[in-house]
Every structure is written in C-alpha cells, then in structure tokens.
Design an enzyme around this catalytic site. Sequence first.
Site, PDB file in Angstrom:
ATOM      1  N   HIS A 155       0.823  -1.221   0.000  1.00 53.10           N
ATOM      2  CA  HIS A 155       0.000   0.000   0.000  1.00 53.10           C
ATOM      3  C   HIS A 155       0.851   1.262   0.000  1.00 53.10           C
ATOM      4  O   HIS A 155       0.421   2.301   0.497  1.00 53.10           O
ATOM      5  CB  HIS A 155      -0.936   0.046   1.216  1.00 53.10           C
ATOM      6  CG  HIS A 155      -1.642  -1.247   1.491  1.00 53.10           C
ATOM      7  ND1 HIS A 155      -2.851  -1.575   0.926  1.00 53.10           N
ATOM      8  CD2 HIS A 155      -1.274  -2.315   2.244  1.00 53.10           C
ATOM      9  CE1 HIS A 155      -3.215  -2.777   1.347  1.00 53.10           C
ATOM     10  NE2 HIS A 155      -2.270  -3.256   2.136  1.00 53.10           N
ATOM     11  N   SER A 276      14.560  21.360 -16.937  1.00 54.36           N
ATOM     12  CA  SER A 276      13.345  22.127 -17.184  1.00 54.36           C
ATOM     13  C   SER A 276      13.709  23.389 -17.946  1.00 54.36           C
ATOM     14  O   SER A 276      14.785  23.961 -17.740  1.00 54.36           O
ATOM     15  CB  SER A 276      12.709  22.485 -15.844  1.00 54.36           C
ATOM     16  OG  SER A 276      11.892  23.627 -15.972  1.00 54.36           O
ATOM     17  N   LYS A 282      15.895  21.943 -11.811  1.00 53.94           N
ATOM     18  CA  LYS A 282      15.256  20.647 -12.073  1.00 53.94           C
ATOM     19  C   LYS A 282      16.144  19.653 -12.805  1.00 53.94           C
ATOM     20  O   LYS A 282      16.914  20.001 -13.693  1.00 53.94           O
ATOM     21  CB  LYS A 282      13.986  20.864 -12.907  1.00 53.94           C
ATOM     22  CG  LYS A 282      12.870  21.463 -12.125  1.00 53.94           C
ATOM     23  CD  LYS A 282      12.367  20.497 -11.075  1.00 53.94           C
ATOM     24  CE  LYS A 282      10.924  20.415 -11.058  1.00 53.94           C
ATOM     25  NZ  LYS A 282      10.090  19.635 -11.657  1.00 53.94           N
ATOM     26  N   GLU A 289       9.544   8.294 -16.944  1.00 55.78           N
ATOM     27  CA  GLU A 289       8.174   8.765 -17.172  1.00 55.78           C
ATOM     28  C   GLU A 289       7.690   8.421 -18.573  1.00 55.78           C
ATOM     29  O   GLU A 289       6.548   8.005 -18.771  1.00 55.78           O
ATOM     30  CB  GLU A 289       8.092  10.278 -16.943  1.00 55.78           C
ATOM     31  CG  GLU A 289       8.250  10.640 -15.468  1.00 55.78           C
ATOM     32  CD  GLU A 289       8.330  12.146 -15.238  1.00 55.78           C
ATOM     33  OE1 GLU A 289       7.830  12.931 -16.062  1.00 55.78           O
ATOM     34  OE2 GLU A 289       8.915  12.545 -14.213  1.00 55.78           O
TER      35      GLU A 289
END
Length: 458
Positions: A155, A276, A282, A289
């Site tokens: 979980h 970024s 970043k 992804e």
Amino acid sequence: MKLWGGRFSKNTDSEVNDFNSSIRFDGRMYAQDIRGSIAHAKMLGKCGVISESDSATLVKTLGEVLEDIENGKVEFSADAEDIHMNVETLLIQRIGDIGKRLHTGRSRNDQVALDIKMYLMDEEKELSLLLKSLLECLISMAEEHTQTIMPGYTHLQKAQPITLSHHLMAYFEMFKRDCTRLADWRERTNVMPLGSGALAGTTYPFDRQYVADQLGFASITLNSLDGVSDRDYVIELSGILSIIMVHLSRFSEELILWNTNEFSFVEMDDACSTGSSIMPQKKNPDVAELIRGKSGRVFGDLMSILTTMKGLPLAYNKDMQEDKECIFDAIDTVKLCLPVFTKMIRTMKINKENMEQGAKGGFTNATDAADYLVKKGMPFRQAHEVVGKMVAYALNVGKSLDEFTMEEFKQCSDIIEDDIYHAIDLHTCVSDRKIIGGPAREAVEYAIGINKKWLSEQ
Ligand code: ARG
C-alpha cells in the site's frame, strides 16, 4: 494496370486507391516477402508446376530485387497496393511472363499470413536479446546489493525490510517470464501457412513441407481456413509486449519515486535525465516517465487488434490489414524502451544509506517483534495485539521499537527478554528470512545462482 484488373472496366478512384494501399507500412516486410517468394518459386519448380529454368530465373531475380530494395534503388508505389504486389510488379517489369508465373497456387491471403509470421518471428529474436541484456544488468546489480537494506512496501506504506537485491530480483523473475512467454509464443507461431491459398488450399501438387523446411518453420498449418484467417499470434504477441510494458512501467514508477527528493534512494545519471526550460534546479526522470507513458500506447495497440478481429467471419477480410500498424508500433515501442531502461538503471546512483535509513522508520520490524513473542510461546493473534499496542505507545512517545528500554518492553509483555534487541534489529529481520524466495542474503544468492544458470542457457 492492376495485377487484378481483368474484371474491372474502370480504374480505381485515386482516393480509394490510397485508402486501400498498405505499402507505406507493410513495405517493412519486404525481406520476409521475398524470402517467402523464393521458397515458393523453388517449390513450384521442384513440383513441376513451372519449369526448372523459370523457377531459377524467378529465384535469381527475386534475389536481385531484394538487393535493390536494400540498396535504396527501388521506390515502392501505392498503386501496387501492398508489399506483395510491389515485389511481384518489380519482378514482372524485369522478367515479363516468367514473373507472372510466381503467384501460381498462391493468394495474398496465405502470403501475408506467411510474411507477418516471419516478420514477427524475426523481431522476436531481437526482443529476446534486449530482454536478455536487461536480465543480465539486473542480475549483476542484484549481486552487488545483497546487503543493501531497504524498506519493502505494501500500500506504499513501509512494511518489512528487504534488500535492494531482493527487489531487483523480483523484476528479474517478471522479465524472465516475459522471455519464456516469447519462447512459448514462438513455438505456437512457428507453423507455415503457405499453401492455404485464398482460403481453400489449391489443386496443384504442392510440397508444403519443402517450403516450410526452406524457411525454417517447424511444421505446416493443417487447415487452410485457419491458415489465412487467424491473427491470434499477432494478438498474443501484443499481449506479451503489453505485459513487458506493465513490468517496465511499474519499475519506472518506483524509480520515479525513489529518485524524488523525499525518497532519495537513487539518483538518475545526468546523461539519463533532462532539465526544465524554466526551473533551473530541475533534473527530471523523463526516461522513466516516458516509458511509463508509452505503456499506454502498447496497451492501445493490443486493444485495437483485439477489436479489429473480434467480429470477423472466416476467412480473410480486409479489416485484417489493420493488424500491422498496431503490432509494428508495439514492437517498435518496446524495442525503444528496453535498451534505454537498461541504460538508465545501469547508470543510476544507489544511495545505500538512505535506503537503510528508510527501512528504519515505519516500524518495519513490527512483524518480527510479534514473531519474537510467538517463538516465546504466545499465540500469534495475541502477539499481534501486544505489538499493535507497542506501536501505539511508541508513536505516542516518539520512539522506534528498538529504542524501547527493557522496562518499557516488560510493560508490554513479561516474556520479553534482552534478546528482543537482536531479534528486531533490521539486519536480523532480513537475515532470518532465509526461506527460499526470501530476502536473506543466502536465499537471494540461491535464486541468483539458479537464474544465472538459466540465463547462461538462453
Ligand atoms: N495487404 C493485405 C493485408 O495486409 C494483403 C492481403 C490482401 N488480400 C486480399 N484479398 N485483398 O492484409
């Protein structure tokens, strides 16, 4: 002039012609198409359906066409519809009437079934190799991290301590099954359909086994309707590719989490991350992804072929031409993802300290505290209750279980003695789970040993 133009009194409408044509995507099967045609031409000569000399001319010219395509000397035409008729048209341009004999006893329906099977089986070899490199990478990383403790989750809540090695080998098992799925698929697909004709076989005395032998197929199809109609091997491969993507995507999701500031279990290499355009600080795990994202597209390919096939009456229907773009896209996508994923994990930095630190919070040794009580004679349900209370108390006073004083332990249960500290030490929690399949070093090393042997036999 169309190769099938005889019964038509009008030319095909140009929009319809483009609509119907598949050459822009099935052109990639040219090598398989020509290999299949060479085998067919040889068989026609061997069986006396055409002369040996015509057969030899066909074989030779097909070889030349293949070479010319490979050297970029040929431009396919949408007018010739698909790869099968493009190749045949080229042949007829070069050797006239002899070229017109090639399609004897053959239909594009059995031809396309043959081509796609051969194409997919060729791709399967590459996919298996890519999976194998990923497996090799996983096993070598696992060998290095049998002592790297980290929290295991359920979980997404800290559950019990494991090791990074154990976690990596979990994925090894999944990708290993993907490999064996591909091998099983190959066995079922390795059946030669040529000779099925349009749907009802042929009256010519063909030697189908001879064609199969030349092309390296294990056997021949036993029903001509099935031979031209089915695409279950396309569906099945799409399914396997989808499962591979599920595995890559779940692993990617974990790596994205592990790579966050909050977790900091791993750090992606600069070469495998991107920045970024506005936020200078970043460094994003775009590779992971994108792989997670691309899984959706492969599942879409599977859904699309399933839906295309579900209502088709036997035998061939043109709908089936739609099988190719989806399976090609699924294969291309998986072939793109596997090596870049392997590179990403091979180069990422592992923050062992943070992993171990992460295993310390969250009472990951609570099960072991209960098991300690059980080993002292308490029934498990009762032990569960006692440790539940311990955890509630610990949360109140802001301690972890191993920080309890002996007095505090005694208050929870008087059967607790000094050896509790050893029993609930994180290292003990891992090292005592020696059961086959467990995270203890020797258990993981046992699994690694078996899997290394398996891998070397692939
Ligand atoms: N391009 C077609 C396909 O991919 C080849 C088979 C066509 N057969 C036919 N009878 N139209 O399915």
